[in-house]
Write an enzyme that holds these catalytic residues in place. Structure first.
Site, PDB file in Angstrom:
ATOM      1  N   HIS A   1      28.695  21.293  27.011  1.00  0.00           N
ATOM      2  CA  HIS A   1      29.043  21.173  25.533  1.00  0.00           C
ATOM      3  C   HIS A   1      29.953  19.709  25.645  1.00  0.00           C
ATOM      4  O   HIS A   1      30.861  19.314  25.928  1.00  0.00           O
ATOM      5  CB  HIS A   1      30.236  22.197  25.362  1.00  0.00           C
TER       6      HIS A   1
ATOM      7  N   HIS B   1      29.173  16.061  22.995  1.00  0.00           N
ATOM      8  CA  HIS B   1      28.543  15.354  21.912  1.00  0.00           C
ATOM      9  C   HIS B   1      28.482  14.054  21.926  1.00  0.00           C
ATOM     10  O   HIS B   1      29.228  13.413  22.379  1.00  0.00           O
ATOM     11  CB  HIS B   1      29.364  15.897  20.610  1.00  0.00           C
TER      12      HIS B   1
ATOM     13  N   ASP C   1      27.742  11.671  19.540  1.00  0.00           N
ATOM     14  CA  ASP C   1      28.498  11.003  18.515  1.00  0.00           C
ATOM     15  C   ASP C   1      30.012  11.137  18.657  1.00  0.00           C
ATOM     16  O   ASP C   1      30.934  10.214  18.363  1.00  0.00           O
ATOM     17  CB  ASP C   1      28.129  11.095  17.199  1.00  0.00           C
TER      18      ASP C   1
ATOM     19  N   GLY D   1      30.126  21.855  12.852  1.00  0.00           N
ATOM     20  CA  GLY D   1      30.468  21.196  11.556  1.00  0.00           C
ATOM     21  C   GLY D   1      31.767  22.018  10.949  1.00  0.00           C
ATOM     22  O   GLY D   1      32.327  22.958  11.532  1.00  0.00           O
TER      23      GLY D   1
ATOM     24  N   HIS E   1      28.292  26.770  17.296  1.00  0.00           N
ATOM     25  CA  HIS E   1      29.970  26.731  17.445  1.00  0.00           C
ATOM     26  C   HIS E   1      30.548  27.571  16.786  1.00  0.00           C
ATOM     27  O   HIS E   1      30.219  28.000  15.609  1.00  0.00           O
ATOM     28  CB  HIS E   1      30.369  25.170  16.807  1.00  0.00           C
TER      29      HIS E   1
ATOM     30  N   GLU F   1      36.400  27.601  15.775  1.00  0.00           N
ATOM     31  CA  GLU F   1      37.397  26.374  15.732  1.00  0.00           C
ATOM     32  C   GLU F   1      38.250  26.507  14.280  1.00  0.00           C
ATOM     33  O   GLU F   1      39.023  25.856  14.052  1.00  0.00           O
ATOM     34  CB  GLU F   1      36.628  25.401  15.436  1.00  0.00           C
TER      35      GLU F   1
ATOM     36  N   ASP G   1      33.890  18.572  25.176  1.00  0.00           N
ATOM     37  CA  ASP G   1      33.241  18.187  23.777  1.00  0.00           C
ATOM     38  C   ASP G   1      32.965  16.907  23.745  1.00  0.00           C
ATOM     39  O   ASP G   1      31.865  16.697  23.051  1.00  0.00           O
ATOM     40  CB  ASP G   1      34.835  18.787  22.861  1.00  0.00           C
TER      41      ASP G   1
HETATM   42 ZN   LIG Z   1      31.428  20.973  20.089  1.00  0.00          ZN
END
Ligand SMILES: [Zn+2]
Length: 354
Positions: free
Chosen positions: A22, A24, A26, A179, A207, A210, A287
């Site tokens: 997991h 990302h 960006d 998102g 996801h 969150e 993450d």
């Molecule tokens: Zn994530």
């Protein structure tokens, strides 16, 4: 004394060949590369390293998930051409290899990188070529996950699913959704995209949790994922945990990121032990390398020291990561035998095979 023990743990856990499932792209843009890209692409951004780093690292404690996500705006603005994407991918994966990550699943939202004319296929190819360069230099094994975005419309996410399926030759193995969860809580809005991805041979993940608590994790099950990104709040709901176990769904946890997004009160409240005691399969991840200013080895050390898990339990968790990876059986067996050989050379016990 404590410091010495922490150093020993960090050395051992840095050297351990870990999987990271997991992660990302960006959220992991190296500040030095970001400076160079901002200058050469004429993007409005801080012009010194400290300023850039401050812009890319999110506050230790954000208000909520939406607040944390603001840290992604600048990296996305900087990553709009093939060379930038290639370099971001290569730089990140070389850093991961140096941190002892032997296998990484790299995810990002290709549709966020088409503002200057790249096609989805070109975005994916650029990230894949950066990954190949990192593999050639370090041996790190990499697979790619195409992430749909909750705020995009259904047609955009469906087009991404189609492009992702057509890019299996570039190492895309799975389809994800991420998102602002509060603004777009229902993953079934994108069931078309999930169906295209599944029928095209991609694994399904998304996801969840969150925002909105355990109910959001239960909702995520409606798209039949193999794994859920986050989902730690399931620990509050025994029936949901039982359902995750029954469906064999894995949670790809990121404790520090969840503390940062104010999903748990503090690191000590993160429910790894509770989830594991209920039999839920979990993996440990960061993450984001830069948004959370965190290496995977540091996250393992935090779990060791702040949650009190033993090194043997961390070894089990790493092994679970290889078991849950979106990998072909042959590559999985090769990575697991490398992991077991590493343990054996240090006389650390491999956990019993399940
Ligand atoms: Zn994530």
């Amino acid at each position: 004394m404590h410091f010495e023990r922490a150093d020993d743990d960090l050395r051992l856990l840095t050297a351990m060949p870990k999987p990271e499932l997991h992660l990302h792209l960006d959220g992991s843009l190296d500040p030095a590369l970001a400076l160079e890209l901002a200058a050469s692409r004429g993007v409005d951004a801080p012009r010194d390293w400290a300023g850039m780093r401050a812009a890319l690292v999110a506050p230790e404690r954000c208000i909520d998930q939406a607040d944390l996500l603001r840290a992604f705006d600048l990296p996305i603005a900087l990553l709009q051409d093939a060379e930038a994407l290639h370099r971001a991918s290569e730089t990140l994966l070389r850093a991961k290899a140096a941190d002892g990550v032997a296998y990484a699943e790299l995810r990002w939202g290709p549709a966020l990188h088409t503002a200057k004319g790249l096609s989805l296929r070109e975005v994916i190819a650029a990230v894949a070529s950066g990954a190949s360069a990192a593999t050639a230099a370090t041996g790190i094994e990499v697979r790619l996950i195409a992430t749909a975005i909750r705020s995009h419309d259904a047609a955009t996410n469906r087009a991404l699913a189609t492009a992702a399926v057509a890019s299996r030759d570039l190492g895309v193995v799975a389809f994800d959704l991420a998102g602002r969860e509060a603004a777009h809580p229902d993953p079934l809005e994108f069931s078309d995209a999930f169906n295209v991805a599944r029928e095209g041979g991609l694994a399904i993940t998304l996801h969840a949790g969150e925002w909105g608590g355990a109910a959001q994790v239960r909702r995520a099950l409606e798209v039949h994922p193999a794994r859920i990104a986050h989902g730690a709040v399931a620990a509050d709901d025994a029936a949901l945990c039982a359902e995750l176990v029954a469906r064999n769904v894995v949670l790809d946890l990121c404790p520090s990121s969840n503390v940062q997004a104010a999903i748990v009160a503090g690191y000590g409240d993160f429910p790894i032990a509770r989830l594991r005691s209920r039999g839920v399969r979990i993996t440990l991840n960061t993450d984001d390398l830069v948004v959370s200013d965190l290496t995977l080895s540091e996250e393992y050390v935090r779990v060791r020291r702040r949650l009190g898990l033993e090194v043997a339990e961390l070894i089990e968790i790493a092994r679970e990561g290889y078991a849950a990876a979106f990998l072909d059986d042959r590559t999985r067996a090769r990575l697991l035998s490398g992991f077991d050989a590493w343990l054996a050379a240090r006389r650390l016990a491999a956990p019993p095979r399940s």
